[in-house]
Design an enzyme around this catalytic site. Sequence first.
Site, PDB file in Angstrom:
ATOM      1  N   GLU A   1      34.978 -15.728 148.964  1.00 35.97           N
ATOM      2  CA  GLU A   1      35.290 -17.123 148.613  1.00 35.97           C
ATOM      3  C   GLU A   1      35.777 -17.928 149.814  1.00 35.97           C
ATOM      4  O   GLU A   1      35.650 -19.150 149.829  1.00 35.97           O
ATOM      5  CB  GLU A   1      36.286 -17.177 147.454  1.00 35.97           C
ATOM      6  CG  GLU A   1      37.641 -16.609 147.683  1.00 35.97           C
ATOM      7  CD  GLU A   1      38.495 -16.689 146.415  1.00 35.97           C
ATOM      8  OE1 GLU A   1      39.308 -15.782 146.213  1.00 35.97           O
ATOM      9  OE2 GLU A   1      38.327 -17.651 145.633  1.00 35.97           O
TER      10      GLU A   1
ATOM     11  N   LYS B   1      40.570 -24.626 141.847  1.00 37.46           N
ATOM     12  CA  LYS B   1      41.767 -23.798 141.723  1.00 37.46           C
ATOM     13  C   LYS B   1      41.932 -23.271 140.308  1.00 37.46           C
ATOM     14  O   LYS B   1      42.387 -22.149 140.088  1.00 37.46           O
ATOM     15  CB  LYS B   1      43.006 -24.595 142.124  1.00 37.46           C
ATOM     16  CG  LYS B   1      44.304 -23.814 142.091  1.00 37.46           C
ATOM     17  CD  LYS B   1      44.269 -22.660 143.071  1.00 37.46           C
ATOM     18  CE  LYS B   1      45.429 -21.707 143.001  1.00 37.46           C
ATOM     19  NZ  LYS B   1      45.227 -20.464 143.717  1.00 37.46           N
TER      20      LYS B   1
ATOM     21  N   CYS C   1      60.690 -27.002 143.273  1.00 35.43           N
ATOM     22  CA  CYS C   1      60.496 -28.413 142.945  1.00 35.43           C
ATOM     23  C   CYS C   1      60.725 -29.222 144.208  1.00 35.43           C
ATOM     24  O   CYS C   1      61.101 -28.685 145.244  1.00 35.43           O
ATOM     25  CB  CYS C   1      61.498 -28.840 141.895  1.00 35.43           C
ATOM     26  SG  CYS C   1      61.472 -27.848 140.409  1.00 35.43           S
TER      27      CYS C   1
ATOM     28  N   TRP D   1      58.423 -28.172 139.264  1.00 34.60           N
ATOM     29  CA  TRP D   1      57.647 -26.959 139.042  1.00 34.60           C
ATOM     30  C   TRP D   1      58.457 -26.153 138.046  1.00 34.60           C
ATOM     31  O   TRP D   1      59.418 -25.482 138.389  1.00 34.60           O
ATOM     32  CB  TRP D   1      57.478 -26.179 140.343  1.00 34.60           C
ATOM     33  CG  TRP D   1      56.717 -24.917 140.157  1.00 34.60           C
ATOM     34  CD1 TRP D   1      57.197 -23.651 140.078  1.00 34.60           C
ATOM     35  CD2 TRP D   1      55.299 -24.803 139.973  1.00 34.60           C
ATOM     36  NE1 TRP D   1      56.185 -22.754 139.877  1.00 34.60           N
ATOM     37  CE2 TRP D   1      55.011 -23.437 139.792  1.00 34.60           C
ATOM     38  CE3 TRP D   1      54.258 -25.718 139.958  1.00 34.60           C
ATOM     39  CZ2 TRP D   1      53.725 -22.960 139.588  1.00 34.60           C
ATOM     40  CZ3 TRP D   1      52.973 -25.258 139.744  1.00 34.60           C
ATOM     41  CH2 TRP D   1      52.719 -23.899 139.571  1.00 34.60           C
TER      42      TRP D   1
ATOM     43  N   ASN E   1      66.669 -28.505 142.459  1.00 30.68           N
ATOM     44  CA  ASN E   1      65.591 -27.570 142.808  1.00 30.68           C
ATOM     45  C   ASN E   1      66.216 -26.185 142.902  1.00 30.68           C
ATOM     46  O   ASN E   1      67.181 -25.989 143.641  1.00 30.68           O
ATOM     47  CB  ASN E   1      64.958 -27.932 144.149  1.00 30.68           C
ATOM     48  CG  ASN E   1      64.015 -26.822 144.613  1.00 30.68           C
ATOM     49  OD1 ASN E   1      63.394 -26.148 143.804  1.00 30.68           O
ATOM     50  ND2 ASN E   1      63.975 -26.602 145.923  1.00 30.68           N
ATOM     51  N   GLY E   2      65.709 -25.231 142.137  1.00 34.27           N
ATOM     52  CA  GLY E   2      66.270 -23.878 142.141  1.00 34.27           C
ATOM     53  C   GLY E   2      66.488 -23.412 140.709  1.00 34.27           C
ATOM     54  O   GLY E   2      65.881 -23.945 139.771  1.00 34.27           O
TER      55      GLY E   2
ATOM     56  N   ARG F   1      55.079 -29.036 146.133  1.00 38.90           N
ATOM     57  CA  ARG F   1      56.153 -28.142 145.693  1.00 38.90           C
ATOM     58  C   ARG F   1      56.200 -28.020 144.179  1.00 38.90           C
ATOM     59  O   ARG F   1      56.905 -27.155 143.652  1.00 38.90           O
ATOM     60  CB  ARG F   1      57.508 -28.637 146.196  1.00 38.90           C
ATOM     61  CG  ARG F   1      57.603 -28.796 147.705  1.00 38.90           C
ATOM     62  CD  ARG F   1      58.953 -29.355 148.124  1.00 38.90           C
ATOM     63  NE  ARG F   1      60.006 -28.443 147.718  1.00 38.90           N
ATOM     64  CZ  ARG F   1      60.389 -27.393 148.445  1.00 38.90           C
ATOM     65  NH1 ARG F   1      59.785 -27.141 149.591  1.00 38.90           N
ATOM     66  NH2 ARG F   1      61.329 -26.588 148.017  1.00 38.90           N
TER      67      ARG F   1
ATOM     68  N   HIS G   1      25.433   7.416 145.762  1.00 40.80           N
ATOM     69  CA  HIS G   1      24.517   7.280 144.624  1.00 40.80           C
ATOM     70  C   HIS G   1      23.610   6.054 144.758  1.00 40.80           C
ATOM     71  O   HIS G   1      23.013   5.601 143.789  1.00 40.80           O
ATOM     72  CB  HIS G   1      25.326   7.216 143.311  1.00 40.80           C
ATOM     73  CG  HIS G   1      26.177   8.436 143.126  1.00 40.80           C
ATOM     74  ND1 HIS G   1      25.671   9.672 142.845  1.00 40.80           N
ATOM     75  CD2 HIS G   1      27.521   8.586 143.235  1.00 40.80           C
ATOM     76  CE1 HIS G   1      26.654  10.553 142.759  1.00 40.80           C
ATOM     77  NE2 HIS G   1      27.790   9.923 143.004  1.00 40.80           N
TER      78      HIS G   1
ATOM     79  N   LYS H   1      38.216 -12.193 148.278  1.00 38.78           N
ATOM     80  CA  LYS H   1      38.849 -13.109 149.235  1.00 38.78           C
ATOM     81  C   LYS H   1      37.875 -13.446 150.363  1.00 38.78           C
ATOM     82  O   LYS H   1      37.709 -14.594 150.751  1.00 38.78           O
ATOM     83  CB  LYS H   1      40.131 -12.488 149.818  1.00 38.78           C
ATOM     84  CG  LYS H   1      41.298 -12.462 148.819  1.00 38.78           C
ATOM     85  CD  LYS H   1      41.986 -13.766 148.660  1.00 38.78           C
ATOM     86  CE  LYS H   1      41.795 -14.506 147.349  1.00 38.78           C
ATOM     87  NZ  LYS H   1      41.673 -13.828 146.125  1.00 38.78           N
TER      88      LYS H   1
ATOM     89  N   GLU I   1      39.428  -6.962 145.332  1.00 38.54           N
ATOM     90  CA  GLU I   1      40.150  -8.202 145.644  1.00 38.54           C
ATOM     91  C   GLU I   1      39.886  -8.641 147.088  1.00 38.54           C
ATOM     92  O   GLU I   1      39.652  -9.813 147.361  1.00 38.54           O
ATOM     93  CB  GLU I   1      41.659  -8.019 145.413  1.00 38.54           C
ATOM     94  CG  GLU I   1      42.542  -9.193 145.779  1.00 38.54           C
ATOM     95  CD  GLU I   1      42.155 -10.524 145.142  1.00 38.54           C
ATOM     96  OE1 GLU I   1      42.586 -11.569 145.659  1.00 38.54           O
ATOM     97  OE2 GLU I   1      41.353 -10.520 144.170  1.00 38.54           O
TER      98      GLU I   1
HETATM   99  C1  AGP Z   1      40.861 -16.363 143.265  1.00 39.47           C
HETATM  100  O1  AGP Z   1      41.147 -16.520 144.579  1.00 39.47           O
HETATM  101  C2  AGP Z   1      40.056 -17.407 142.677  1.00 39.47           C
HETATM  102  N1  AGP Z   1      40.653 -18.660 142.853  1.00 39.47           N
HETATM  103  C3  AGP Z   1      39.655 -17.144 141.225  1.00 39.47           C
HETATM  104  O2  AGP Z   1      38.923 -15.952 141.178  1.00 39.47           O
HETATM  105  C4  AGP Z   1      40.827 -17.023 140.251  1.00 39.47           C
HETATM  106  O3  AGP Z   1      41.517 -15.841 140.458  1.00 39.47           O
HETATM  107  C5  AGP Z   1      40.281 -17.042 138.815  1.00 39.47           C
HETATM  108  O4  AGP Z   1      39.588 -18.244 138.627  1.00 39.47           O
HETATM  109  C6  AGP Z   1      41.405 -16.898 137.796  1.00 39.47           C
HETATM  110  O5  AGP Z   1      42.290 -17.978 137.904  1.00 39.47           O
HETATM  111  P1  AGP Z   1      43.682 -17.920 137.129  1.00 39.47           P
HETATM  112  O6  AGP Z   1      44.476 -16.803 137.681  1.00 39.47           O
HETATM  113  O7  AGP Z   1      44.292 -19.266 137.377  1.00 39.47           O
HETATM  114  O8  AGP Z   1      43.375 -17.701 135.677  1.00 39.47           O
END
Ligand code: AGP
Length: 609
Positions: free
Chosen positions: A489, A604, A2, A74, A100-101, A27, A505, A486, A482
């Site tokens: 994106e 996000k 927080c 948070w 905070n904590g 935070r 294949h 990364k 993964e």
């Molecule tokens: C990951 O880097 C992306 N931002 C996206 O794939 C994300 O993982 C996905 O939208 C799921 O989000 P969430 O974990 O908030 O559910």
Amino acid sequence: MCGIVGYIGSKNAVPVLIEGLDKLEYRGYDSAGIAALSGDEVVVHKYKGRLRYLADRIKPLQLSANVGIGHTRWATHGEPSDVNAHPHTSESGEIAIIHNGIVENYAQIKEWLINEHGVAFKSDTDTEVIAHLIEYYYEGDLLDAVYKAIDRMEGAYAVGVISKHHPDQLIAVRKDSPLIVGLGQGENFIASDIPALLKHTRDMLLIENDEVVVLTPQGVTIYDALRQVVERDVLKVTWDVAAAEKEGYAHFTIKEIHEQPKGLHDTLYRRINANGGFNFEQINIGADDLRQINRIYIVACGTAYHAGLIGKRAIETFAGIPVTVDIASEFRYSDPFIDHQTLFIAVSQSGETLDTLQSLRYAKQMGARILSVVNVVGSSVARDSDDIFYTWAGPEIGVASTKAFTTQLMAFYMLALHMGMLNGRMTEEGFAEWLEKLKGIETLAEQTLALEHAMQRIASEQFNNDSVFFIGRGADVDVSYEASLKLKELSYINSFAIAAGELKHGTIALMEKDTLVIALATQTHLYEKTVSNIREVKARGAYVVAVAQAGNESIKEIADEVIYIPQCDDLLAPVLSVMPMQMFAYYVALDRGNDVDKPRNLAKSVTVE
Ligand code: AGP
């Protein structure tokens, strides 16, 4: 994590608090509040939601006060709500505190205050015990009462305290949570972090652990744990605000990559009980419940889905229960078999991803028990779940999920071990052995961060590729997916991940001279198989960057470049092997001039289907 801020001086504290909190919202941003001494009353205004909601609500009140404290939250204990927001007050309302904590022994203290002293609690937070404890010990000396209160508390805390009876004092305490003091002329400040105070001063005091600070308009006195006065050199800060919010890192994404050891620590250690077992506060799945369960689904999107793939390996290894992993946008349209013997595990950083939420609600309707692995406390996915495992990664600001992923892996290792103990598949010795391995991850992750410069160099050599391939076997395939996500994106490169054994294949047709292939070869039990796949792409001219465990010398003979992660158990290697992949994607994106924290076309939290 927080954000806290405090002011004492001749100015109106209220705008100082609001501005300070604005610089601390990275935070935590699920609720905010302030408390101030207005006249001889402690007035508190706190609301669920972003800071601007609080600011809009108090603006017309034209509050004026010379001492006050503020908080942006948070949530960890107690869902985001007006009553769980900070500041919290003592029963009389004469003492207000921000925190905070986490007060780890809050449950025992709360029980004692209620049973022995009839204290009435208003919130579900751990924090509220602090206000009541200070009032319990208060006999006219606020500093003394604060010392007695913290003597009872275990955990991490940065606390700010004001009292109706001491309008000339603002007291703050630090233990394992950040706290700084800002020095002004006729005014002084406290905050969790420098950005909150830069508008007012560049003269800071860094408060050490177990120190208590008394601020008045005229001065600041620091006391140590033995109530002895401590001298402290003034730190002159030269940073600008933006840089300060990122604590000196260039972007939130790279900052969050570096926060992974702490996330892993917090997610694990806060759940280890005195007997060396796990305490899951919000999971009530017992041996009988688990015996009823004959099917487990892990359902999520994007990075969270990739964590689910490794979760499947952990649960099947430690608990021997078959697991199906599915992407949420497909799950409920695939007519899955669900009934009351189904455990549905939702994974989500934000807890608001609609595809995941809808799948969860569908499974619930069909009779499944819902367990969620979530980072945002009180989010929709958490609220709709029967059992919740919160990953304590802290707020993740960068759109590309990094620290949430590794804490999700830690969550799955812990849940799988727990299930293995419940159904007897895991022995006490086996559990203890694995717990030691989990405890060791944090240090191995610290060591892995040292690969940053190597990844920056490789990125500077490879950022111009139009396509990149990630290959691996076993858990390395999951990390390949993964790593590829990364890179896509963040760099917008059309990268592709595939199980190494699948290459021949078809996909191998895409291999030509200097095609960049990143081969994850951390699974020692599949190493030879992976080596033969690396030879296949090398034979077609590919440039191979391999990721292997330290001590594996032979791979140097076939790969063009080798990235070594610290030696560890194969099942835990994904926590480490993903980190250089995150750093590679970050530096490639930087070299391509992209907006790393806010990549194009992405959000996000994806709250649409
Ligand atoms: C990951 O880097 C992306 N931002 C996206 O794939 C994300 O993982 C996905 O939208 C799921 O989000 P969430 O974990 O908030 O559910």
